[in-house]
Design an enzyme around this catalytic site. Structure first.
Site: not given
Length: 456
Positions: A79, A82, A143, A268
């Site tokens: 993730s 992202k 997320s 993140k």
């Protein structure tokens, strides 16, 4: 025992101790010699013994790399993907292609993915509409994967088209060894057969830690407002409705969360079986901001965990804030030794003074301050009059004379302009004529001298 035997025994004892002492004295010297004979200017010179597949620490202001470990190996990013989706979202809003209040209508793809609670998601209604802002918050804080796909579809029409934008933007940014196959970082197998058609059914997004750090660096440079959302520890999605759900940030280093660390406000996390437990974190203390990336972190037993990735990140942050300080190594107006002037052709003066236009500051260890030397790269060997003040004549950067220097995440050398500090007007026709005559006779004299020297 006879006197001779006592002497002989004493001699043996003396020889034993002498030999033993020599061994103990020589052994450390030998070890030092062996270590000293090893290359010192290597990236393995300094190790924090992190239990990760890769790691990197970067100055968020300049892009200077402070530490790295296997940072060029392409690995799963999960993730952390992202961050690219966030970048393209901010860019699309900046360019007026979409707006924060624009509504997205849920389709079969995003509905089905949102109902898979094994994945990080906020459930979306099959017939629901959602603003880009609330989808973005779900993506950046929780997320949420279906929310991310919804943003991708809003920007590019389909996730397939969005993936093309991701790879194009990566090339534009100068990222290396990357591959984007979806907008979320999930394994394509988790997308229930609805993954982008141009990608494989088990494909993964991959990138080295160095490129992940560069992506984070550019995201915060170009759109610093991203931190206003990533620093939120908890938020209610669709608050005040029957669909309300509490979103807790997966970045557990934020203030008030289980692994809190002073100054953390982003950025993140990423977790899949393929990528392991990974994290791109950023923290600021006393005006100094750093970016840390850890990939596939494990504990002492080799098991991946949330704690392992935050422990590795903590070690990087501690190292950065404890060991490095911002130091002005080159002041504004600095005249470079050996390059204080530049020749001028057809000017009233033969040379013009030059100096560094702006100061060069860098995060360094205090012990390294005297190891950095200025290196001047001129645009041309001489200038043509008329020369104006503040004309850029070259660049200056700093090079470390010994020890490890990891360089910059942007690939440049942290250079600044060198400019003229005064103006030089073009000489009049009479002065130019005299200069020409002078050069003629100077050349004639040199030729004559060579000829006479050849006779003798």
């Amino acid at each position: 025992m006879s006197i001779d035997n006592r002497k002989s025994g004493g001699t043996v004892v003396k020889k034993y101790w002498k030999t033993t002492m020599v061994k103990w004295l020589v052994l450390p010297m030998l070890l030092v010699s062996l270590v000293g004979g090893m290359p010192t200017n290597t990236k393995a010179e300094e190790s924090l013994n992190l239990n990760v597949d890769a790691a990197i620490l970067v100055d968020a202001d300049s892009g200077k790399i402070l530490y790295e470990q296997n940072a060029d190996a392409a690995l799963g990013i999960a993730s952390m993907t992202k961050m690219m989706t966030e970048y393209l979202l901010f860019e699309a809003i900046e360019e007026g292609k979409i707006s924060w209040e624009q509504q997205y209508s849920v389709n079969e793809y995003t509905y089905k993915i949102s109902q898979d609670r094994r994945l990080s998601n906020v459930p979306l209604r099959e017939d629901g509409t959602y603003s880009i802002r609330e989808l973005y918050e779900a993506m950046a804080i929780y997320s949420a994967n279906a929310a991310t796909i919804a943003i991708a579809e809003t920007i590019a029409g389909t996730e397939e088209n969005f993936v093309k934008l991701m790879n194009e933007k990566a090339a534009e940014m100068g990222l290396e060894n990357y591959k984007f196959v979806n907008s979320t970082g999930l394994n394509n197998a988790d997308l229930q057969g609805m993954h982008p058609a141009s990608t494989g059914e088990t494909d993964e997004n991959v990138m080295p830690a160095s490129s992940v750090a560069k992506l984070a660096y550019l995201l915060m440079k170009d759109y610093p407002e991203v931190l206003e959302t990533t620093k939120i520890p908890h938020k209610i999605f669709r608050e005040g409705t029957s669909d309300a759900i509490k979103m807790s940030n997966w970045n557990w280093m934020l203030p008030g969360l289980v692994y809190e660390y002073e100054g953390v406000d982003g950025l993140k996390t990423g977790t899949t079986d393929f990528a392991g437990h990974s994290f791109t974190g950023t923290a600021e203390r006393n005006g100094m901001r750093v970016i840390a990336v850890v990939m596939k972190a494990v504990d002492a037993n080799g098991k991946g965990s949330y704690e392992a990735r935050f422990d590795a990140t903590r070690a990087l942050f501690d190292f950065g804030f404890a060991q490095f300080t911002k130091v002005e190594l080159i002041p504004e107006g600095y005249k470079i030794p050996g390059h204080k002037n530049l020749k001028v052709n057809k000017g009233k003066e033969d040379t013009v003074a030059i100096a560094v236009k702006e100061p060069i500051s860098m995060l360094i260890k205090s012990s390294d301050k005297d190891l950095y030397k200025p290196v001047f790269t001129p645009l041309e060997d001489k200038l043509e009059a008329e020369v104006k003040k503040d004309t850029v004549v070259g660049k200056v950067h700093l090079e470390k004379s010994e020890g490890t220097d990891y360089g910059y995440i942007t690939g440049d050398q942290g250079s600044v302009d060198v400019v003229t500090t005064e103006a030089v007007k073009k000489a009049g026709w009479f002065s130019l004529m005299l200069q020409g005559i002078g050069k003629f006779f100077s050349g004639l004299w040199d030729s004559t001298t060579d000829f006479v020297g050849g006779l003798f």
